[in-house]
Design an enzyme around this catalytic site. Structure first.
Site, mmCIF file in Angstrom:
data_model
loop_
_atom_site.group_PDB
_atom_site.id
_atom_site.type_symbol
_atom_site.label_atom_id
_atom_site.label_comp_id
_atom_site.label_asym_id
_atom_site.label_seq_id
_atom_site.Cartn_x
_atom_site.Cartn_y
_atom_site.Cartn_z
ATOM 1 N N HIS A 56 -10.206 -76.467 -9.856
ATOM 2 C CA HIS A 56 -9.906 -77.438 -10.911
ATOM 3 C C HIS A 56 -10.134 -78.869 -10.438
ATOM 4 O O HIS A 56 -9.656 -79.811 -11.069
ATOM 5 C CB HIS A 56 -8.457 -77.284 -11.370
ATOM 6 C CG HIS A 56 -8.095 -75.905 -11.797
ATOM 7 N ND1 HIS A 56 -8.784 -75.230 -12.784
ATOM 8 C CD2 HIS A 56 -7.125 -75.052 -11.352
ATOM 9 C CE1 HIS A 56 -8.257 -74.032 -12.942
ATOM 10 N NE2 HIS A 56 -7.254 -73.896 -12.077
ATOM 11 N N HIS A 215 -8.588 -71.288 -16.619
ATOM 12 C CA HIS A 215 -9.055 -70.181 -15.781
ATOM 13 C C HIS A 215 -9.984 -69.261 -16.567
ATOM 14 O O HIS A 215 -10.315 -68.180 -16.099
ATOM 15 C CB HIS A 215 -7.870 -69.356 -15.261
ATOM 16 C CG HIS A 215 -6.836 -70.160 -14.556
ATOM 17 N ND1 HIS A 215 -5.707 -70.634 -15.192
ATOM 18 C CD2 HIS A 215 -6.774 -70.593 -13.281
ATOM 19 C CE1 HIS A 215 -4.978 -71.315 -14.322
ATOM 20 N NE2 HIS A 215 -5.602 -71.318 -13.161
#
Length: 329
Positions: A56, A215
């Site tokens: 991320h 995700h």
């Protein structure tokens, strides 16, 4: 799978080594257990520690520095860090007033940070981020997911901590920011986790995933590709319905890229956001555009709104000096 990679098992270690070397003036990498901390700590300041699965970036390590985090604990790709990482990081950056853990609402993160909180000898508290309005529950969460609103909490609470606030004040401020912050994203493509070597989900060339998680979790619906204005309208309608801001409210707007979206497209999305909000009498008080909470190479974007007050504006405007966010210094 085409990625800049040597060996899958070494990906995180090599990436972190490069990150720490590139920003050696700001951060120090600890390897056993793994965490990134500020090179120069400020004595007597509440320390902020966050973390989560890698993939991320720049969240979270890129926000370690003056005005934001004191330490970040990176797990493997899309995998929670462990309690020993969190406890060691907290111990390394605590200078007396305690540690505030900032945690995204994913089952592994919550469980491990709560374990670290209970076992740590350092005085601590937790702020849980759950800004994603797309879905209430997913395979990763009980309740709403924590996504790009995390950046806003880390910036604002980081500033408050720099100003000398207590642990209780920092936690209360973080909880308040979370309650007035909401996000929603959309994806055009999936991403490839290096260890898997295949795309996380399949999506047609003419399809989009509305409300996707960071995700690759499913969103609200699979839809056909649409103009940017229509996509923005759907995201903002859900966000504004959740926040219910006053008609003359002043907003912080974060248009966030998920990893594979050109900056030019993100600014186009901001322009669409500006027009949509303006038509409804909602004012943009502050804005940030860029890839701050990504999902590897996923093509897509998210929009986050926070309802501002004077205290929040002051702390947003204050100086920050981290590898991935810098102003006022």
């Amino acid at each position: 799978m085409k990625k800049f990679i040597n060996h899958v098992d070494d990906f995180l270690a090599e990436s972190l080594a490069g990150f720490a070397a590139a920003h050696a003036d700001l951060v120090v990498l600890n390897n056993e257990p793994v965490f990134v901390r500020r090179k120069v700590l400020k004595p007597g300041k509440v320390a902020l520690v966050s973390g989560g699965g890698s993939g991320h970036e720049p969240l979270h390590s890129g926000f370690v520095g003056h005005g934001m985090l004191d330490a970040a604990c990176p797990g493997q790709i899309f995998t929670s860090p462990t309690p020993d990482q969190m406890m060691a990081a907290a111990m390394a950056v605590d200078t007396g007033p305690g540690v505030l853990f900032i945690v995204k609402n994913y089952s592994g993160d919550v469980m491990n940070f709560e374990m670290a909180s209970e076992m740590s000898e350092v005085q601590n508290a937790i702020v849980l981020i759950n800004d994603d309005v797309a879905v209430e529950d997913s395979s990763y969460t009980t309740g709403r997911r924590g996504v790009a609103g995390t950046v806003i909490v880390e910036k604002l609470v980081g500033s408050m901590a720099e100003s000398g606030a207590s642990l209780e004040q920092c936690k209360a401020f973080g909880d308040r920011i979370n309650k007035c912050t909401a996000s929603m994203g959309v994806a055009f493509t999936s991403c490839v986790v290096p260890a898997a070597g295949t795309r996380t989900f399949k999506i047609g060339d003419d399809e989009i995933e509305v409300g996707v998680g960071i995700h690759g979790e499913p969103g609200r619906r699979r839809a056909k590709m649409a103009p940017a204005d229509a996509i923005v309208a759907e995201l903002l309608s859900a966000i504004v319905d959740d926040l219910k801001p006053q008609p003359d409210a002043e907003l912080l707007v974060l248009v966030n890229g998920l990893g594979g979206t050109p900056l030019g497209e993100l600014y186009l999305l901001f322009n669409s956001t500006r027009a949509w909000l303006g038509q409804r009498g909602l004012n943009i008080g502050r804005a940030q555009v860029g890839a701050l909470t990504t999902s590897l190479e996923m093509a897509g974007a998210s929009i986050t709104l926070s309802v501002l007050d004077d205290e929040m504006k002051t702390h947003w405007d204050s100086a920050v000096h981290a590898p991935s966010l810098r102003w006022g210094m």
